[in-house]
Scaffold this motif. Structure first.
Motif, short mmCIF file in Angstrom:
data_model
loop_
_atom_site.label_atom_id
_atom_site.label_comp_id
_atom_site.label_asym_id
_atom_site.label_seq_id
_atom_site.Cartn_x
_atom_site.Cartn_y
_atom_site.Cartn_z
N ALA A 1 48.21 -57.56 36.39
CA ALA A 1 48.61 -56.78 37.55
C ALA A 1 47.48 -55.86 38.01
N ILE A 2 47.19 -55.92 39.30
CA ILE A 2 46.23 -54.99 39.89
C ILE A 2 47.01 -54.11 40.85
N GLU A 3 46.84 -52.80 40.70
CA GLU A 3 47.55 -51.85 41.54
C GLU A 3 46.55 -51.06 42.36
N ILE A 4 47.01 -50.61 43.53
CA ILE A 4 46.21 -49.77 44.41
C ILE A 4 46.66 -48.32 44.20
N ARG A 5 45.70 -47.43 44.04
CA ARG A 5 46.01 -46.00 43.89
C ARG A 5 45.13 -45.22 44.85
N SER A 6 45.67 -44.19 45.44
CA SER A 6 44.88 -43.34 46.33
C SER A 6 43.87 -42.54 45.51
N ARG A 7 42.85 -42.07 46.18
CA ARG A 7 41.83 -41.27 45.51
C ARG A 7 42.45 -40.02 44.89
#
Length: 159
Positions: free
Chosen positions: A4-10
């Motif tokens: 799983a690859i997740e996107i996270r904000s800075r």
């Protein structure tokens, strides 16, 4: 790497962790550092849209400095662009293609969600990892799904 690859904000990553990744990554440079991303938000119409890709255990795989930029035609009609100085900085490992594909998919989603006319990434020619015998022979942004609009830069050694 977990599947799983997740996107996270800075902001979800935090300054210390973000800059530690940048400092340890050969592909990252000044443009990727927290303070410069903040400084660019002082420009009219610039908002932070930077993000990171993490695996299932929360390990940082890549960071992308990005700004959501709004300019107005005739002072009224908004034109939205996504602009990155520096482009993605990705760890070099066997799953690199998968990470860059996820990054590209997320950029396409951001374009659609924000009604942006484009997503543009720029890499400075003096970026250290682009110099020397181990430098990539093609524009590294092409691998991340960007169209190649490469320009030429000449550097003259004055010694």
């Amino acid at each position: 790497m977990s599947a799983a690859i997740e996107i996270r904000s800075r902001s979800d990553i935090g300054r210390e962790r973000w800059d530690a990744f940048v400092d340890a990554n050969d592909e990252a440079w000044l443009w990727h550092r927290w303070d410069l991303i903040d400084a660019l938000m002082l420009w009219p119409g610039y908002q932070d849209a930077s993000f990171a890709l993490v695996d299932g255990q929360g390990v940082l795989l890549a960071v992308m400095p990005l700004h959501h930029v709004v300019t107005r035609v005739a002072g009224v009609m908004p034109i939205v662009r996504l602009i990155s100085l520096g482009g993605p900085a990705c760890l070099v490992f066997s799953g690199r293609k998968k990470v860059l594909s996820a990054l590209h998919d997320y950029l396409l989603q951001l374009i659609a969600d924000n009604y942006a006319v484009s997503a543009e990434a720029q890499i400075a020619p003096l970026t250290p990892w682009l110099d020397g015998s181990f430098a990539p022979k093609v524009n590294p942004l092409v691998v991340a799904g960007f169209e190649n609009t490469q320009t030429e830069t000449w550097m003259v050694d004055l010694d």
